[in-house]
Design an enzyme around this catalytic site. Structure first.
Site, PDB file in Angstrom:
ATOM      1  N   SER A  13       9.173   6.148  16.647  1.00 55.20           N
ATOM      2  CA  SER A  13       9.178   7.183  15.619  1.00 55.20           C
ATOM      3  C   SER A  13       7.981   7.001  14.704  1.00 55.20           C
ATOM      4  CB  SER A  13      10.489   7.151  14.819  1.00 55.20           C
ATOM      5  OG  SER A  13      10.695   5.872  14.254  1.00 55.20           O
ATOM      6  N   GLU A  44       1.999  -4.726  26.207  1.00 52.36           N
ATOM      7  CA  GLU A  44       2.234  -5.704  27.271  1.00 52.36           C
ATOM      8  C   GLU A  44       3.071  -6.895  26.795  1.00 52.36           C
ATOM      9  OE1 GLU A  44      -1.428  -6.833  29.111  1.00 52.36           O
ATOM     10  OE2 GLU A  44      -2.052  -4.763  29.453  1.00 52.36           O
ATOM     11  N   ASP A  89       0.604   4.602   2.282  1.00 50.09           N
ATOM     12  CA  ASP A  89      -0.057   5.060   3.501  1.00 50.09           C
ATOM     13  C   ASP A  89      -0.177   6.580   3.490  1.00 50.09           C
ATOM     14  OD1 ASP A  89      -0.118   2.469   4.393  1.00 50.09           O
ATOM     15  OD2 ASP A  89       1.389   2.738   5.975  1.00 50.09           O
ATOM     16  N   ASN A 119       0.825  -1.209   0.000  1.00 51.33           N
ATOM     17  CA  ASN A 119       0.000   0.000   0.000  1.00 51.33           C
ATOM     18  C   ASN A 119       0.856   1.254   0.000  1.00 51.33           C
ATOM     19  OD1 ASN A 119      -2.354  -1.536   0.293  1.00 51.33           O
ATOM     20  ND2 ASN A 119      -2.413  -1.296   2.518  1.00 51.33           N
ATOM     21  N   GLY A 134       3.088  -4.071  14.858  1.00 46.98           N
ATOM     22  CA  GLY A 134       2.826  -5.506  14.774  1.00 46.98           C
ATOM     23  C   GLY A 134       3.507  -6.140  13.582  1.00 46.98           C
ATOM     24  N   ASP A 135       3.588  -5.402  12.474  1.00 46.84           N
ATOM     25  CA  ASP A 135       4.275  -5.925  11.289  1.00 46.84           C
ATOM     26  C   ASP A 135       5.786  -5.989  11.520  1.00 46.84           C
ATOM     27  OD1 ASP A 135       1.852  -6.106   9.941  1.00 46.84           O
ATOM     28  OD2 ASP A 135       2.001  -4.063   9.176  1.00 46.84           O
TER      29      ASP A 135
END
Length: 309
Positions: free
Chosen positions: A287, A224, A13, A11, A253-254
């Protein structure tokens, strides 16, 4: 074997900064706006490549102005993009990312050319997938493309079903590991064991997924850390997060999954891979942006998380 092959979304962004997220019907003035490369598949590929892994990307972009931006960091860091196709008359995938002053984001994705990464498109790269050490998959391409890639993979499948879509149980069972957050874990459990109650406790959810046939699992918990249930193990291992001040959580997460794949390319220890990935994810939130925030091998990562006892 050919290292890591990521089959997934690419994509551009559109990043917006706001003091807070708007309510329904509300208009806010943003503080900033920029276009950067993104897409869960491309993000994971860049994260793994910057950490030294050999990575190839299977996906698609459109023939519009956003294609160059979407591919820019994949090319810059040396991900193989000869297997990325251009879909004529189709826009490149676009994600509108809104980040508030606390670093929390909301994301709206328009798939565009990612919808063309179906079974036929993936099957054109059968030899590459059969020879891959690791194939990394997410949920931002069609179901048929995900399932074809999992079935063609000759090595290890890392499956991150985000967003969750209905997949054949056979494909879910191939995941090694399945990487999900708490919400996604509940949805996957609903696919594998329809009608069963979803446990509220995250550890119990992992055990329920194991009983439903998933061999190894990583459940991410944001700030967490994560919970890990390796293949053959009976106990869930907690992996705490490195304490950092979050500036922007987009793509963290990626970064975790790309780092997980890069570590598993060198070592089969899933718990150690998750500990390393947690440090990389913590680096990424310090960042702005997704891919631009990912570390290189030479960067100093946040302090190592303590090994769980």
């Amino acid at each position: 074997m050919t290292g890591i092959v990521v089959v997934g979304s690419i994509n551009a962004d559109l990043n917006l900064r706001v003091e807070r997220h708007p309510g329904p019907g509300e208009t806010l003035i943003g503080a900033d706006g920029s276009v950067t490369p993104g897409g869960k598949g491309a993000n994971q590929a860049v994260a793994a490549r910057r950490l030294g892994a050999e990575v190839r990307m299977v996906g698609a972009v459109g023939d519009d102005a956003h294609a160059g931006a979407a591919l820019s960091l994949l090319k810059e860091c040396g991900v193989g993009v000869g297997t990325v196709s251009t879909s004529p008359g189709t826009p490149t995938g676009l994600a509108v990312v809104t980040v508030d002053e606390h670093g929390e984001n909301t994301i709206v994705v328009v798939p565009g050319a990612n919808t063309t990464v179906d079974a036929a498109a993936v099957g054109a790269h059968a030899a590459l997938l059969e020879d891959a050490d690791i194939v990394v998959l997410q949920g931002e391409i069609p179901r048929s493309g995900i399932e074809a890639a999992a079935r063609l993979c000759g090595g290890r499948v890392i499956l991150n079903p985000a967003p969750v879509l209905e997949l054949d149980a056979e494909v879910l069972h191939r995941a090694d590991p399945l990487v999900v957050n708490e919400h996604e874990a509940g949805l996957v459990l609903g696919l594998l064991a329809p009608g069963k109650d979803v446990p509220e406790d995250a550890g119990d959810m992992l055990q329920a997924l194991r009983r439903a046939g998933i061999g190894s699992l990583v459940l991410t918990l944001g700030g967490e850390g994560a919970l890990v249930l390796p293949a053959g193990a009976t106990e869930v291992v907690p992996v705490p997060a490195s304490p950092v001040a979050a500036v922007d959580t987009t793509g963290a997460g990626d970064a975790f999954i790309g780092a997980l794949a890069a570590h598993l390319l060198k070592s089969d220890d899933l718990v150690e891979a998750a500990r390393f990935a947690a440090r990389v994810g913590a680096f990424a939130v310090r960042s702005e942006g997704a891919q631009p925030s990912y570390p290189y091998m030479t960067d100093d990562l946040p302090g190592p998380v303590e090994a769980s006892r």
